[in-house]
Design an enzyme around this catalytic site. Structure first.
Site, short mmCIF file in Angstrom:
data_model
loop_
_atom_site.label_atom_id
_atom_site.label_comp_id
_atom_site.label_asym_id
_atom_site.label_seq_id
_atom_site.Cartn_x
_atom_site.Cartn_y
_atom_site.Cartn_z
N GLU A 1 9.21 -3.85 10.76
CA GLU A 1 9.49 -2.52 10.22
C GLU A 1 9.93 -1.57 11.32
O GLU A 1 9.24 -1.39 12.33
CB GLU A 1 8.27 -1.94 9.51
CG GLU A 1 8.56 -0.57 8.91
CD GLU A 1 7.53 -0.12 7.89
OE1 GLU A 1 7.72 0.98 7.32
OE2 GLU A 1 6.55 -0.84 7.65
N ASP B 1 0.83 -1.21 0.00
CA ASP B 1 0.00 0.00 0.00
C ASP B 1 0.87 1.26 0.00
O ASP B 1 0.34 2.37 -0.06
CB ASP B 1 -1.00 0.01 1.15
CG ASP B 1 -0.36 -0.11 2.53
OD1 ASP B 1 0.89 -0.12 2.61
OD2 ASP B 1 -1.11 -0.19 3.53
#
Length: 256
Positions: free
Chosen positions: A182, A46
């Site tokens: 992340e 995304d």
């Protein structure tokens, strides 16, 4: 399916001696280049909201955006595994998660990715229950940027690190085949990698994970307006594009 096409089980059992490479892809030509270059995972991220659509963050990306991008990437793929993000707001309930995961699989994904651990465990269970593979995502969660206010490193405080550890083990026990870490503190990412059996794929989390995931435009340098300390472009794509266009214009001059 090609004989050497990677499957979810191949990723889940990835050998420790070999680094796993995932790169984002959003369209046919770049997905084809990446696949032919030997990328292991083509991730329809995304992040396309920011690097393709020009949005401020990923929260404006729709299911329609993700379906079209996944279809494009799937047409190009021969060897790599395709993972696709469920976009913001598309998995607020288990039913939504299943319905939208099925749409991404129909578009050509081999697995879906969702951001979060215990907070979305019912959604993850529901998707796995219908036979759709799930990739986890812990640490910094870009879809939560509006709540958090800024992107920041995760796991600096012991309580936060412990929560990430617990979520990693929870996701592993539920059956995800890999986990994206992340912007996780390097030591925390390393400990998770050592403790769980499924591969960890890091981004801005140091080099001690089982693999790395890169945003394509960061690698080729076509989005110089996004500057991240963990990224060093391998080419100056922005300059090369401008020079190519200028060369075309020069050839159009009367005396060329």
């Amino acid at each position: 399916m090609q004989e050497d096409q990677l499957k979810v089980t191949d990723i889940a059992r990835w050998p420790e001696s070999k680094s796993l490479l995932a790169v984002t892809a959003y369209d046919y030509p770049m997905a084809r280049h990446l696949d032919e270059a030997g990328v292991d995972i083509l991730h329809v991220g995304d992040s396309l909201g920011m690097v393709v659509l020009g949005l401020e963050d990923t929260t404006g990306v729709t299911m329609a955006d993700m379906i079209r991008a996944t279809e494009s990437v799937a047409r190009a793929r021969k060897r790599a595994l395709i993972t696709a993000d469920l976009p913001y707001g598309s998995y607020d309930s288990p039913n939504d998660a299943v319905k939208n995961s099925q749409l991404l699989m129909k578009a050509g994904a081999d697995a879906v990715k969702m951001e979060g651990g215990s907070s979305i465990i019912e959604q993850i269970r529901a998707v796995l229950a219908v036979g759709i593979p799930v990739q986890g995502h812990l640490g910094m969660l870009p879809q939560h940027i509006k709540e958090e206010g800024k992107y920041r490193k995760k796991g600096k405080k012991s309580e936060e690190a412990e929560a990430i550890y617990k979520d990693a083990h929870l996701l592993e026990s539920e059956g995800v085949f890999s986990i994206i870490l992340e912007a996780v503190v390097t030591d925390v990412a390393e400990r998770i990698t050592q403790e769980i059996s499924v591969p960890t794929i890091g981004i801005a989390s140091g080099k001690r994970t089982d693999g790395q995931i890169h945003v394509l435009t960061d690698i080729i340098g076509t989005t110089p307006w996004f500057q991240f300390p963990h990224v060093k472009p391998e080419m100056d794509g922005a300059r090369q594009i401008r020079e190519a266009i200028q060369a075309v214009r020069k050839k159009m001059e009367p005396n060329a």
